[in-house]
Design a protein around this motif. Sequence first.
Motif, mmCIF file in Angstrom:
data_model
loop_
_atom_site.group_PDB
_atom_site.id
_atom_site.type_symbol
_atom_site.label_atom_id
_atom_site.label_comp_id
_atom_site.label_asym_id
_atom_site.label_seq_id
_atom_site.Cartn_x
_atom_site.Cartn_y
_atom_site.Cartn_z
ATOM 1 N N ILE A 1 13.922 -8.468 108.643
ATOM 2 C CA ILE A 1 15.286 -8.860 108.335
ATOM 3 C C ILE A 1 14.928 -9.060 106.965
ATOM 4 N N GLY A 2 13.914 -10.071 106.422
ATOM 5 C CA GLY A 2 13.528 -10.426 105.065
ATOM 6 C C GLY A 2 13.382 -9.264 104.326
ATOM 7 N N LEU A 3 12.788 -8.003 104.544
ATOM 8 C CA LEU A 3 12.613 -6.996 104.051
ATOM 9 C C LEU A 3 13.950 -6.240 103.615
ATOM 10 N N ASN A 4 14.716 -6.089 104.658
ATOM 11 C CA ASN A 4 16.125 -5.616 104.444
ATOM 12 C C ASN A 4 16.991 -6.501 103.639
ATOM 13 N N LYS A 5 16.828 -7.774 103.676
ATOM 14 C CA LYS A 5 17.793 -8.436 102.876
ATOM 15 C C LYS A 5 17.243 -8.592 101.322
ATOM 16 N N SER A 6 16.138 -8.261 100.952
ATOM 17 C CA SER A 6 15.530 -8.540 99.545
ATOM 18 C C SER A 6 16.155 -7.557 98.937
ATOM 19 N N SER A 7 16.071 -7.903 97.493
ATOM 20 C CA SER A 7 16.623 -7.081 96.321
ATOM 21 C C SER A 7 15.692 -6.772 95.226
ATOM 22 N N GLY A 8 14.444 -7.229 95.429
ATOM 23 C CA GLY A 8 13.534 -6.854 94.320
ATOM 24 C C GLY A 8 12.592 -5.604 94.710
ATOM 25 N N ASP A 9 11.678 -5.384 93.842
ATOM 26 C CA ASP A 9 11.065 -4.164 93.903
ATOM 27 C C ASP A 9 9.796 -4.407 94.717
ATOM 28 N N TYR A 10 9.374 -5.587 94.684
ATOM 29 C CA TYR A 10 8.020 -5.768 95.312
ATOM 30 C C TYR A 10 8.177 -6.811 96.378
ATOM 31 N N ILE A 11 7.433 -6.916 97.446
ATOM 32 C CA ILE A 11 7.409 -7.983 98.658
ATOM 33 C C ILE A 11 6.135 -8.604 98.790
ATOM 34 N N LEU A 12 6.092 -9.690 98.988
ATOM 35 C CA LEU A 12 4.981 -10.467 99.561
ATOM 36 C C LEU A 12 5.224 -11.609 100.802
ATOM 37 N N PHE A 13 4.687 -11.376 101.790
ATOM 38 C CA PHE A 13 4.965 -12.112 102.956
ATOM 39 C C PHE A 13 4.180 -13.403 103.163
ATOM 40 N N LEU A 14 4.827 -14.375 103.581
ATOM 41 C CA LEU A 14 4.302 -15.625 103.644
ATOM 42 C C LEU A 14 4.676 -16.061 105.182
ATOM 43 N N ASP A 15 3.523 -16.750 105.489
ATOM 44 C CA ASP A 15 3.798 -17.798 106.711
ATOM 45 C C ASP A 15 4.004 -19.178 106.431
ATOM 46 N N SER A 16 4.281 -19.849 107.503
ATOM 47 C CA SER A 16 4.476 -21.441 107.115
ATOM 48 C C SER A 16 3.182 -22.194 106.790
ATOM 49 N N ASP A 17 2.057 -21.610 107.036
ATOM 50 C CA ASP A 17 0.687 -22.264 106.639
ATOM 51 C C ASP A 17 0.120 -21.689 105.345
ATOM 52 N N ASP A 18 1.048 -21.020 104.778
ATOM 53 C CA ASP A 18 0.447 -20.128 103.577
ATOM 54 C C ASP A 18 0.866 -20.858 102.043
ATOM 55 N N ILE A 19 -0.061 -20.964 101.062
ATOM 56 C CA ILE A 19 0.408 -21.458 99.997
ATOM 57 C C ILE A 19 -0.042 -20.574 98.778
ATOM 58 N N LEU A 20 0.899 -20.261 97.917
ATOM 59 C CA LEU A 20 0.703 -19.628 96.626
ATOM 60 C C LEU A 20 0.161 -20.550 95.413
#
Length: 196
Positions: A50-69
């Motif tokens: 769903i997130g992939l299909n709703k995205s508008s950018g050229d690049y995708i990074l997936f995060l879970d709830s316990d991830d920090i950038l």
Amino acid sequence: QTYKNWECIIIDDFSSDNSAKIIQNEIKDDRRFYFFKNIINKGGSYSRNIGLNKSSGDYILFLDSDDILSNTCLENRIFFFKNHKNLDYAIFKMGTFYKTIGDSKLIWSDFGRNHLNRFLSHNLPWHTMMVLWKKSTLIELDGFQESFKRSQDVELHTRALIFNFKYQISINKKIDCFFRIDSNRIKNYFDFLSKD
């Protein structure tokens, strides 16, 4: 983030607590955030697609709830891709933490040996958040397989390796993302891997 041109798509997989209310309150004044809630629990693969299909950018990074950038993560990765335009995805080093950044010295950076063999034997050379994808590559791969209730990222990475999509591991020594280690989550590793 030091890189400013980003969007964050949050998929709530029919949470049963106050998550939706808290998230909507936190993001209400920031147009870079988009919130979607599944009407029933559909699992990680469905939600990521769903997130992939709703995205508008050229690049995708997936995060879970316990991830920090780190605050330079997106800038670091976009810069890498600008210098390696032929890639379908790229992999970056990841740090770990227990409760706060800095309380664990473990760094996920063992990229040696045959990557496909390692994924097939569940000796994972990288984790979901360590990868920046070209959106077009994920579309070509048909996203995540929704029949997988666990190890969705392992299946996706394995498929990308089998079909020889072009990737490279960044040699940058700087860690730009962090994964929370929960030592209580897995009591018996043999049982955990058997179930997988």
